[in-house]
Structures are given as structure tokens and as C-alpha cells.
Write a protein that holds these residues in place. Structure first.
Motif, PDB file in Angstrom:
ATOM      1  N   GLU A  71       0.815  -1.211   0.000  1.00 44.03           N
ATOM      2  CA  GLU A  71       0.000   0.000   0.000  1.00 44.03           C
ATOM      3  C   GLU A  71       0.852   1.266   0.000  1.00 44.03           C
ATOM      4  O   GLU A  71       0.433   2.310  -0.479  1.00 44.03           O
ATOM      5  N   LEU A  72       2.035   1.159   0.581  1.00 36.99           N
ATOM      6  CA  LEU A  72       2.901   2.331   0.714  1.00 36.99           C
ATOM      7  C   LEU A  72       3.882   2.389  -0.453  1.00 36.99           C
ATOM      8  O   LEU A  72       4.613   1.435  -0.700  1.00 36.99           O
ATOM      9  N   ALA A  73       3.861   3.502  -1.188  1.00 36.85           N
ATOM     10  CA  ALA A  73       4.759   3.606  -2.334  1.00 36.85           C
ATOM     11  C   ALA A  73       5.238   5.037  -2.532  1.00 36.85           C
ATOM     12  O   ALA A  73       4.526   5.999  -2.259  1.00 36.85           O
ATOM     13  N   LEU A  74       6.476   5.140  -2.995  1.00 38.45           N
ATOM     14  CA  LEU A  74       7.062   6.443  -3.347  1.00 38.45           C
ATOM     15  C   LEU A  74       7.029   6.557  -4.855  1.00 38.45           C
ATOM     16  O   LEU A  74       7.384   5.618  -5.556  1.00 38.45           O
ATOM     17  N   GLY A  75       6.589   7.708  -5.339  1.00 37.49           N
ATOM     18  CA  GLY A  75       6.591   7.902  -6.788  1.00 37.49           C
ATOM     19  C   GLY A  75       6.967   9.333  -7.117  1.00 37.49           C
ATOM     20  O   GLY A  75       7.459  10.059  -6.259  1.00 37.49           O
ATOM     21  N   ARG A  76       6.731   9.709  -8.362  1.00 39.55           N
ATOM     22  CA  ARG A  76       7.052  11.080  -8.773  1.00 39.55           C
ATOM     23  C   ARG A  76       5.913  11.652  -9.606  1.00 39.55           C
ATOM     24  O   ARG A  76       5.280  10.929 -10.367  1.00 39.55           O
ATOM     25  N   SER A  77       5.677  12.948  -9.441  1.00 39.83           N
ATOM     26  CA  SER A  77       4.672  13.603 -10.261  1.00 39.83           C
ATOM     27  C   SER A  77       5.306  13.910 -11.618  1.00 39.83           C
ATOM     28  O   SER A  77       6.516  13.736 -11.789  1.00 39.83           O
ATOM     29  N   THR A  85       2.038   7.486  -1.906  1.00 43.54           N
ATOM     30  CA  THR A  85       0.680   6.950  -1.915  1.00 43.54           C
ATOM     31  C   THR A  85       0.520   5.911  -0.821  1.00 43.54           C
ATOM     32  O   THR A  85       1.456   5.196  -0.463  1.00 43.54           O
ATOM     33  N   LEU A  86      -0.697   5.894  -0.276  1.00 40.81           N
ATOM     34  CA  LEU A  86      -1.081   4.935   0.750  1.00 40.81           C
ATOM     35  C   LEU A  86      -2.355   4.287   0.199  1.00 40.81           C
ATOM     36  O   LEU A  86      -3.408   4.924   0.148  1.00 40.81           O
ATOM     37  N   GLY A  87      -2.215   3.065  -0.279  1.00 39.00           N
ATOM     38  CA  GLY A  87      -3.338   2.450  -0.980  1.00 39.00           C
ATOM     39  C   GLY A  87      -3.602   3.250  -2.243  1.00 39.00           C
ATOM     40  O   GLY A  87      -2.671   3.587  -2.976  1.00 39.00           O
ATOM     41  N   SER A  92       0.661  12.819  -0.292  1.00 41.59           N
ATOM     42  CA  SER A  92       1.834  13.705  -0.324  1.00 41.59           C
ATOM     43  C   SER A  92       1.631  14.987   0.477  1.00 41.59           C
ATOM     44  O   SER A  92       2.563  15.466   1.126  1.00 41.59           O
ATOM     45  N   GLU A  93       0.422  15.537   0.416  1.00 41.40           N
ATOM     46  CA  GLU A  93       0.182  16.778   1.156  1.00 41.40           C
ATOM     47  C   GLU A  93      -0.134  16.485   2.626  1.00 41.40           C
ATOM     48  O   GLU A  93       0.363  17.154   3.520  1.00 41.40           O
ATOM     49  N   ALA A  94      -0.938  15.453   2.823  1.00 41.44           N
ATOM     50  CA  ALA A  94      -1.389  15.118   4.182  1.00 41.44           C
ATOM     51  C   ALA A  94      -0.226  14.808   5.132  1.00 41.44           C
ATOM     52  O   ALA A  94      -0.335  15.010   6.337  1.00 41.44           O
ATOM     53  N   ILE A  95       0.900  14.337   4.590  1.00 43.45           N
ATOM     54  CA  ILE A  95       2.027  13.984   5.469  1.00 43.45           C
ATOM     55  C   ILE A  95       2.944  15.165   5.757  1.00 43.45           C
ATOM     56  O   ILE A  95       3.884  15.048   6.534  1.00 43.45           O
ATOM     57  N   ARG A  96       2.686  16.322   5.144  1.00 47.81           N
ATOM     58  CA  ARG A  96       3.605  17.463   5.308  1.00 47.81           C
ATOM     59  C   ARG A  96       3.257  18.368   6.485  1.00 47.81           C
ATOM     60  O   ARG A  96       3.844  19.429   6.639  1.00 47.81           O
ATOM     61  N   THR A  97       2.310  17.978   7.307  1.00 44.57           N
ATOM     62  CA  THR A  97       1.939  18.834   8.431  1.00 44.57           C
ATOM     63  C   THR A  97       2.951  18.685   9.571  1.00 44.57           C
ATOM     64  O   THR A  97       3.692  17.698   9.635  1.00 44.57           O
TER      65      THR A  97
END
Ligand code: DC
Length: 230
Positions: A71-77, A85-87, A92-97
Motif C-alpha cells: 500500500e505504501l509507495a514512493l513515486g514522482r509527479s 501513496t497509501l493504498g 503527499s500533502e497530508a504527510i507534510r503537516t
């Protein structure tokens, strides 16, 4: 040896590791592997599952779960920015707090979480042509990295940068308090039992005190190019 090197950057908080890692990856045309983002995503997954960040066993199980289920993956825009991504969800934004920064710091102290994320980090970097930044990259994740930097600056300098950053954001920060915080964090990070901050024996020390970021990145890029040409 890989066709292109793995570049590992470690060093104390506030030395500018993230900025330097991003700029160096851009300068070299390498991929930035944001390992901190993985810890942040585990913190988010734990929070959503109602798991306490301080419960090492339970956060370890959360981390193993998201890795095993892929479910957990690193990618690029398309623009080349790091996406996590999680599932099916782009977090990406939600983890920047600031909250997830705190959560990442807590969950990253759990050995089970570090173990669960190890293979994912190795897979992301093993082909080479990558820059990774973080606590144990040069010592545990890629002890065989072709290039290792230990990026630091005096505590005075790091405090001054942090203070300027806080002021720029409109916070009413005190320089001597910021210095005390930096020194406390250093001692906490160097003495913690799990993945303590330490310079790998074969890491090249880069002291950015009194040097502009452009100059720091340029000299690091020259060093990587030299190693890659061997
Ligand atoms: O770089 P960052 O703020 O995204 O990192 C979030 C947290 O994760 C930070 O407290 C340090 C931790 N971390 C770690 O323990 N090991 C790494 N390789 C990367 C980050």
C-alpha cells in the motif's frame, strides 16, 4: 559497482540536508528518494488506525502491514516532485503537516518500524543514480553507498538559520532559546538507542558554516561526478 552511484546524506537537524539533497539530485539529474516521507506516511497510517505513535510494537505492525500489502509507495509527479501513496490515496500533502513531522519522529524511534521500511528504501535506491537523505542511510540502509556525505554546520549557525526561518514565517522566536533547542535535539539524536546520529567512518564531512548553499551543492556535485567517473 552500480553504473551510477548511490549518494547518502546524513547529519544533524538543521544542517540543510533536505534542501541540499533536493538541489544535489537536480544538479546531477538523479532521483531524490525521500525516506522521511515513508516515516511520515507510517505515522499517518497509524493515526488513521487509531494506533498510538509511542506504541512501538503496534506501529511496527502498521508499518509491516502497509509494506506487505504494497500500500505504501514512493513515486514522482510529472513535474518530478516526490509523491507518496497509501493504498489508492495520494497522501503527499497530508504527510507534510507539523503533526505528521512529530508523528514521524516518534514512530521512527521504533526498531520494528525501521526494519519494516528497510527493504522499501533499498529497492528505491539500489539501481543507483539516487540521492537519499536521513538518519541511518549511510550506516544501515546503504552501508555500501558509493558516496556518503555528513553534512553539518556549527550549532550557532544552525540555530541562526532556524531562527531566521521562524521569523520569516512570522513567529516571534528567540535566538538563545532556538540555540538551546538545537543543542538539546543534537544530544537527543546522538544518544538515542535506535539509529543514533553518527558520522559513518567513510563519510565525507561537509561543513556548511559560512558557505552559501550554491557553493555547498556545487562542491558536492563535483565530488559525486569524480566518483562516478572512476
Ligand atoms: O525529513 P523529515 O522531516 O521528513 O523526517 C521525518 C522524521 O523521520 C524525522 O523525525 C526523522 C525521521 N527519519 C528517520 O528516522 N530516518 C530517515 N531515514 C528519515 C527520516
Amino acid at each position: 559497482m552500480r553504473p551510477r552511484p548511490v549518494v547518502a546524506i546524513d547529519g544533524p537537524a538543521g544542517a540543510g540536508k533536505s534542501t541540499v539533497a533536493r538541489r544535489l539530485a537536480d544538479a546531477l539529474g538523479y532521483t531524490l528518494v525521500d525516506t522521511g516521507a515513508l516515516y511520515r506516511a507510517v505515522a499517518l497510517a497509524a493515526q488513521r488506525a487509531g494506533v498510538d505513535w509511542g506504541d512501538g510494537e503496534a506501529v511496527g505492525a502498521v508499518a509491516r502491514g502497509v509494506v506487505e500489502r504494497r500500500e505504501l509507495a514512493l513515486g514522482r509527479s510529472e513535474q518530478g516532485a516526490v509523491r507518496v501513496t497509501l493504498g489508492d490515496e495520494d497522501v503527499s500533502e497530508a504527510i507534510r503537516t507539523a503533526d505528521m513531522g512529530m508523528g514521524a519522529s516518534r514512530v521512527s524511534a521504533a526498531p520494528a518500524v525501521r526494519a519494516a521500511l528497510l527493504d522499501l528504501q533499498r529497492q528505491a535506491g539500489e539501481a543507483g543514480g539516487v540521492v537519499l537523505e536521513g538518519r541511518d542511510i549511510g550506516t544501515v540502509v546503504f552501508p555500501d553507498a558509493e558516496v556518503k556525505f555528513y553534512l553539518t554546520a556549527t550549532s550557532d549557525e544552525r540555530a541562526r538559520r532556524r531562527w531566521a526561518e521562524l521569523r520569516a514565517k512570522g513567529h516571534d522566536a528567540d535566538l538563545s532559546q532556538t540555540l538551546a533547542d538545537v543543542e538539546q535535539r543534537d544530544s537527543q539524536d546522538s544518544t538515542r538507542a535506535v539509529a543514533p546520529l553518527r558520522q559513518a567512518d567513510d563519510a565525507l564531512l561537509v561543513d556548511s558554516s559560512g558557505t552559501g548553499i550554491d557553493e555547498v551543492v556545487r562542491s558536492m556535485a563535483v565530488h559525486v561526478a569524480r566518483v562516478a567517473a572512476k
